[in-house]
Design a protein around this motif. Sequence first.
Motif, PDB file in Angstrom:
ATOM      1  N   ASP A 146       0.859  -1.181   0.000  1.00 28.00           N
ATOM      2  CA  ASP A 146       0.000   0.000   0.000  1.00 28.00           C
ATOM      3  C   ASP A 146       0.896   1.232   0.000  1.00 28.00           C
ATOM      4  N   LYS A 178      -0.524  -0.759  -4.620  1.00 28.23           N
ATOM      5  CA  LYS A 178      -1.833  -0.114  -4.567  1.00 28.23           C
ATOM      6  C   LYS A 178      -1.615   1.367  -4.297  1.00 28.23           C
ATOM      7  N   ASN A 203     -10.373  -2.959  -5.432  1.00 28.29           N
ATOM      8  CA  ASN A 203     -10.381  -3.550  -4.093  1.00 28.29           C
ATOM      9  C   ASN A 203      -9.854  -4.978  -4.110  1.00 28.29           C
ATOM     10  N   ASP A 205     -10.495  -7.472  -2.018  1.00 33.85           N
ATOM     11  CA  ASP A 205     -11.356  -7.819  -0.889  1.00 33.85           C
ATOM     12  C   ASP A 205     -11.805  -9.272  -0.877  1.00 33.85           C
ATOM     13  N   GLN A 206     -11.218 -10.099  -1.739  1.00 35.14           N
ATOM     14  CA  GLN A 206     -11.553 -11.508  -1.735  1.00 35.14           C
ATOM     15  C   GLN A 206     -10.724 -12.238  -0.669  1.00 35.14           C
ATOM     16  N   ASN A 209      -6.949 -13.502  -3.339  1.00 35.06           N
ATOM     17  CA  ASN A 209      -6.898 -12.707  -4.560  1.00 35.06           C
ATOM     18  C   ASN A 209      -5.869 -13.261  -5.533  1.00 35.06           C
TER      19      ASN A 209
END
Length: 424
Positions: A146, A178, A203, A205-206, A209
Amino acid sequence: MNTKFNLLLFLSLALSQFVHAQEEYGRKLVKTLASDKFAGRGYVFQGDKKAAAFIAKEMKKSGLSPLGDSFMQPFNLPANVFPKAASVALNGSDLKIGANALIDAASPSVNGAFEVLPVNSNLNNLQNLKGLVLDKRFQGKAILLDEEAQLAHMKPEEWRRVVMTLMQEGQHAVLLVKTKAKFTWRAGTSQAKKPAVYIKDVNFDQPKNEIVLDITAYFQPQYSTQNVCGFLKGTGNSDSTIVITAHYDHLGAIGKKVVFNGANDNASGTALMLYLAQYYGKNKPKYNMIFLAFSGEESGLLGSKYYVANPRNELSKVKFLLNLDMAGTGDDGIQVVNGTIFTKAFDTMKAINAEKGYLPDVKVRGPMNRSDHAPFYEKGVPSFFIYTLGGIAAYHDICDRYETLPFTKFNGYANLLTDFIATF
């Protein structure tokens, strides 16, 4: 009374037509140079060569002669290019290159599916960075960082060094970043061991991923490119020279559909240079004039550095050099780099503008080495680097296109330069 009115009307119409012709010529050149046909004027699909041939043709049409044996001055540079369309898919959904995903310009080829594993540790801590590089849990995976979180602990230049380290070292196969920042690209002059892909507005968000990549990169350590060099003989007996420069290269393309057209940077500066060549072809100057269109600026001023190391004119005879970059706006005027060094010349330019009202402002700035005037200035050549201010924010991205370029003060800028050159 009618005769006087008719004369004023004639002069007004003539001036209007002249001004219209200035911008019309500039727009025509930018529309061509920034078209997809020229592939971002980079080192893929011969974009640089197409642009150089077009510029040389325009110089010849304006009455310029080759400076030396040819308009072209060939030299080599390193270039990492992406000749095929790239694809990035997250959890089965394709991401749009340039909008939601952007490949780092130093990336190598990669093809495959990779599990995404986030890394949350502060990588400004050298121990944490070393631990990530050595951690075998990430072997063959795509690690996700991030950017915003990392920048809370380090400066942007330190963050860039972390990214470069992870593109060279580590157990991972792919680096994902990201980001919330605006996507900007650069010219690739080397190829790293691992690819990096910047992701935004997506996102992860899984529970698990997966990123699927298909990227083809080709590194050319000695790509042959060229500067374009034109000469115009002055009417006087002096061997002093006025030099006008602009870089014509930009960032190229990723495949044939993702093109970094570079309308403002620097098709616009090239167009202004070529307009001045056309103007002086019709209105013979007092001094000899040289017009130089550089390749390799985005790769580290390589074209101008090569020219200064292998000059086709005596640098000691240069009376003044004007380097033109990003000439397509001007809502807030122009910035004049080296204005604090060559104060007499700057004061002259500012006084002309104050009298004629060509631009909203002529702002001064000290030395900087980020454009093609710098190698000349380091050799003692009096020089300005000038760029327009305000207007669109597109820069080093896919939005810097002809259709979005306003040409706000192109005419006034051109007139200011011709008036300024007339003072020598």
